[in-house]
Design an enzyme around this catalytic site. Sequence first.
Site, mmCIF file in Angstrom:
data_model
loop_
_atom_site.group_PDB
_atom_site.id
_atom_site.type_symbol
_atom_site.label_atom_id
_atom_site.label_comp_id
_atom_site.label_asym_id
_atom_site.label_seq_id
_atom_site.Cartn_x
_atom_site.Cartn_y
_atom_site.Cartn_z
ATOM 1 N N GLY A 97 0.999 -1.465 -0.197
ATOM 2 C CA GLY A 97 -0.258 0.104 -0.008
ATOM 3 C C GLY A 97 1.126 1.639 0.554
ATOM 4 O O GLY A 97 2.191 1.364 0.156
ATOM 5 N N GLY A 98 -0.084 2.178 -0.294
ATOM 6 C CA GLY A 98 0.865 3.729 -0.313
ATOM 7 C C GLY A 98 1.594 4.414 -1.595
ATOM 8 O O GLY A 98 1.441 3.317 -2.453
ATOM 9 N N THR A 156 8.346 6.385 -2.179
ATOM 10 C CA THR A 156 9.394 6.087 -1.280
ATOM 11 C C THR A 156 10.821 5.318 -1.554
ATOM 12 O O THR A 156 10.666 5.410 -2.906
ATOM 13 C CB THR A 156 8.741 5.632 0.063
ATOM 14 O OG1 THR A 156 9.628 5.828 0.670
ATOM 15 C CG2 THR A 156 8.893 4.315 -0.153
ATOM 16 N N GLY A 212 6.873 -3.862 4.656
ATOM 17 C CA GLY A 212 6.802 -3.068 6.578
ATOM 18 C C GLY A 212 7.285 -2.110 6.344
ATOM 19 O O GLY A 212 6.512 -1.158 6.538
ATOM 20 N N ALA A 233 10.485 2.132 6.961
ATOM 21 C CA ALA A 233 11.691 1.852 6.476
ATOM 22 C C ALA A 233 11.628 3.417 7.872
ATOM 23 O O ALA A 233 11.514 4.051 7.775
ATOM 24 C CB ALA A 233 11.770 2.338 5.628
ATOM 25 N N CYS A 270 6.096 9.258 -0.563
ATOM 26 C CA CYS A 270 4.429 8.987 0.156
ATOM 27 C C CYS A 270 3.565 10.111 -0.527
ATOM 28 O O CYS A 270 2.264 9.633 -0.096
ATOM 29 C CB CYS A 270 4.549 9.377 1.824
ATOM 30 S SG CYS A 270 5.610 7.946 2.196
#
Length: 310
Positions: free
Chosen positions: A131-132, A135, A211, A213, A229
């Site tokens: 998701g997201g 980055t 996960g 960072a 993001c």
Amino acid sequence: MTLLGVYCFISVPSLASPCPSLPLWPHYNLVKPLSYSKPSKFTSLLIKSHRRICELIDLHEEQVPYELAWSLQKEIVKEKKAQIEKYGDCSDTLIVLQHPSVYTLGTASTEKNLNFDLKSAPFHVYRTERGGEVTYHGPGQIIMYPIINLRRHKMDLHWYLRTLEEVVIRVLSSTFSIQASRQEGLTGVWVENKKVAAIGIRVAHWITYHGLALNVTTDLSPFKWIVPCGIRDREVGSIKGLLTEAQSCVSHGTDYLHDLDDANLIQTTYKSMIEEFSQVFMLEYQNKTISLPMLYEKEKFSLMKETQLG
């Protein structure tokens, strides 16, 4: 496919260090002087009956190419699904590593948040199933990839995201005396207006992967090539940058951080992260040895197998 690995029980060592303490840092609401003498909470090499077992794949000093780590995660997820189907449960796994410079795009990513042409990208770019938004990952950034069975923790993705944030918040507070927080409506960990940790996850059949960072000694300049993001009105920060700024605010030229080189800072942060992760998720580690050459060999074998099947 069975993963290559050797198991042994481990405990997390203490964070003792000769590095001197910093005075209070009022600008960032430090809660106590900087300290590296936090004792380990683990006192036994035995697996405690009330804690779940977690395989720890420790590559935190290695720069693992993103595609190798991604492939490893998906293979472990596949194995855990098979274990659940056969036995009704599976152990948890935590992978800790660094990446060479790379950009990754989540399921919500749009190219408008890239300040470069994909045909001439400064680093490799991967579109992933996490998701997201977009980055950056790079050296000096500690990555945690938890692959855990939420059926045995809590089947709630909001809870899981907030718990990953809690790990980082505890690390910053207990080890570096930095008061971090969440931002309403956003995912990640912040120190005032600076985002120091990004989180992007995927959950399949209640098994997590991808996960968080945490920027430790990361060169932040590659973030300028993206809208991190997808957030345009916030900055990106790192632990080293925050501590350096603290020194300039309170030391009046005295070098309080002279013993805090990058390697020491990475090591200290790593130890704190795995300790806080084990406490928050109530896990006890088993070390699973997988080296970078082993990952390359596994990837080579997988590609050969796919070629033969094709």
